[in-house]
Design a protein around this motif. Structure first.
Motif, short mmCIF file in Angstrom:
data_model
loop_
_atom_site.label_atom_id
_atom_site.label_comp_id
_atom_site.label_asym_id
_atom_site.label_seq_id
_atom_site.Cartn_x
_atom_site.Cartn_y
_atom_site.Cartn_z
N PRO A 400 44.34 51.23 34.09
CA PRO A 400 43.30 50.20 34.11
C PRO A 400 43.13 49.61 35.50
N ILE A 401 41.89 49.44 35.91
CA ILE A 401 41.58 48.83 37.20
C ILE A 401 40.76 47.57 36.93
N PHE A 402 41.26 46.45 37.39
CA PHE A 402 40.62 45.18 37.11
C PHE A 402 39.84 44.66 38.32
N ASN A 403 38.79 43.97 38.04
CA ASN A 403 37.98 43.34 39.08
C ASN A 403 38.67 42.06 39.55
N LYS A 404 39.06 42.02 40.81
CA LYS A 404 39.80 40.86 41.33
C LYS A 404 38.98 39.58 41.24
N GLU A 405 37.68 39.71 41.49
CA GLU A 405 36.83 38.51 41.47
C GLU A 405 36.76 37.92 40.07
N LEU A 406 36.66 38.81 39.05
CA LEU A 406 36.62 38.32 37.67
C LEU A 406 37.94 37.67 37.29
#
Length: 430
Positions: A400-406
């Motif tokens: 899984p790759i998460f959006n840092k801004e979110l």
């Protein structure tokens, strides 16, 4: 045509409609043509198509439940081949659960295990000994065999006993890794098989090479489970629990620890991960799933002996994990299903068809190339082709790759739902 496919690829409604039509057609085909193995396999393949759709996670669960619980048993129940179909899917479920357990050890924790079938044997003998009169040979109290109602308790007992043996295996292998780890686990598997084969003296516990026969079948509310169609629902219920457990563990703290140990033990230890506890947990959890299915296997076969738990079985389960994609839960499920169906049904049907053609004089096959002898050769050739053209597995693992801004904007105690197969992100629950 390409533009139409692109539109369908990004349209959930179109995907849902096409999938519903596919399931309906294959279900009717199996219902009307009971001896059609192709219709049976096409209906099962609807689950693979479901995996690739962009439908929501909850919708996929509903559709999969509808296919497995309602449509498959109903469509296959109208002919003589009903029990044979249910036998195949029941064995698929058993091997899927064991492959998911081995995937924790090999795919997530990176610990090569060639003796995994030993835990399957432990679960089978745990129930088989007490569900036959064999327990009376060494137990000074109690009445044996136990009733079929005890089967449900022994599923949990088989889970805990196999987990205990997993810890016992993990303790000596903590000091080795790589090829030496494979050798130690291989030796453990052979030791368990030989012990069960010779544990008929001086006290007869396992009945030795003769095995345990007439194992009491499960009972629930006065119903005795003796047919594959009945065991199918038991295996399906256990498989759902195993699947949910594996998915939760994969993205939990312990799951991330397993992956860290797999990538680099020194780096993982420097980050505060306890290597001993992490490895032992992987062995225990993986073994517990195999132990539960060992109990089901013993009850279904009503007979167990040491020849059912050889090194070849361990290698077969390992091949399922590698073929599907190490560390990938959907891939392991697909690999186990393909391996089991190839062995149990597809190659057997091809062999029977070629034998019929040979007997009727349509074709002449030399004895050295008889279909029965060539079945394993064909199976090996198929595995080689998979290995050459899909070296990462049929469905490789996705991290899984998460959006840092979110994540920065996310309020506390809330979750971020990311699309399953977006351009940059993969949701861990997909």
């Amino acid at each position: 045509m390409n533009s139409y496919l692109e539109k369908v690829k990004h349209n959930k409604l179109a995907q849902g409609v096409l999938l519903a039509l596919y399931i309906l057609v294959t279900s009717l085909s199996l219902y009307l043509a009971q001896k059609s193995v192709i219709a049976f396999l096409l209906l099962l393949s609807s689950l693979l198509l479901l995996h690739f759709t962009k439908l929501s996670y909850a919708t996929k669960w509903v559709v999969a439940g509808l296919v497995l619980v309602v449509l498959l048993p109903l469509s296959a129940s109208q002919g003589m081949a009903y029990q044979s179909y249910m036998e195949v899917v029941t064995l698929v479920g058993i091997y899927v659960a064991m492959a998911l357990g081995l995937n924790i050890v090999v795919g997530l924790a990176g610990l090569l295990d060639l003796g995994f079938v030993a835990f399957f044997a432990v679960g089978a003998y745990t129930y088989g000994i007490f569900a036959t009169a064999q327990a009376a040979e060494f137990m000074p109290f109690g009445t044996f065999p136990l009733g079929g109602e005890s089967f449900w308790i022994f599923i949990l007992l088989g889970c805990f006993v196999a987990a205990l043996f997993g810890i016992l295996l993990g303790i000596p292998v903590l000091r080795v890794k790589g090829d030496y780890l494979a050798i130690v686990t291989l030796g453990f598997g052979e030791i368990i098989r030989i012990v069960f084969n010779n544990l008929d003296r001086p006290v007869n516990i396992t009945n030795g090479a003769m095995g345990l026969s007439s194992i009491t079948p499960p009972q629930l509310f006065g119903i005795t489970f003796i047919y594959p169609s009945q065991f199918y629902f038991i295996v399906l219920a256990i498989l759902v629990i195993v699947f949910l457990s594996v998915r939760r563990l994969e993205y939990s703290k312990i799951g991330r620890s397993w992956k860290a140990v797999r990538e680099n033990e020194i780096a993982a230890q420097s980050m505060g991960i306890h290597l001993v506890r992490t490895k032992l947990t992987a062995f225990a959890v993986g073994a517990s799933f195999s132990g539960m299915m060992g109990v089901v296997f013993a009850a279904k076969q009503t007979f167990v002996d040491p020849t059912s738990f050889t090194l070849l079985e361990s290698i077969t389960i390992l091949v399922m994990v590698i073929l599907g994609g190490m560390g990938s839960v959907p891939g392991v499920i697909l690999g186990a299903a393909i391996m089991t169906i190839l062995n149990m049904q597809v190659l057997t049907e091809i062999t029977n068809w070629l034998n019929q053609l040979s007997l009727s004089g349509v074709i002449s096959i030399p004895d050295a190339l008889s279909p029965a002898k060539m079945q394993r050769f064909i199976f090996g050739a198929i595995l080689i082709l998979f290995a050459l053209y899909r070296p990462q597995g049929l469905l490789p693992a996705k991290n899984p790759i998460f959006n840092k801004e979110l994540l920065k904007k996310k309020p506390k105690n809330t979750e971020i739902s990311l699309p399953k197969e977006g351009a940059n992100y993969v949701h861990p629950n997909s």
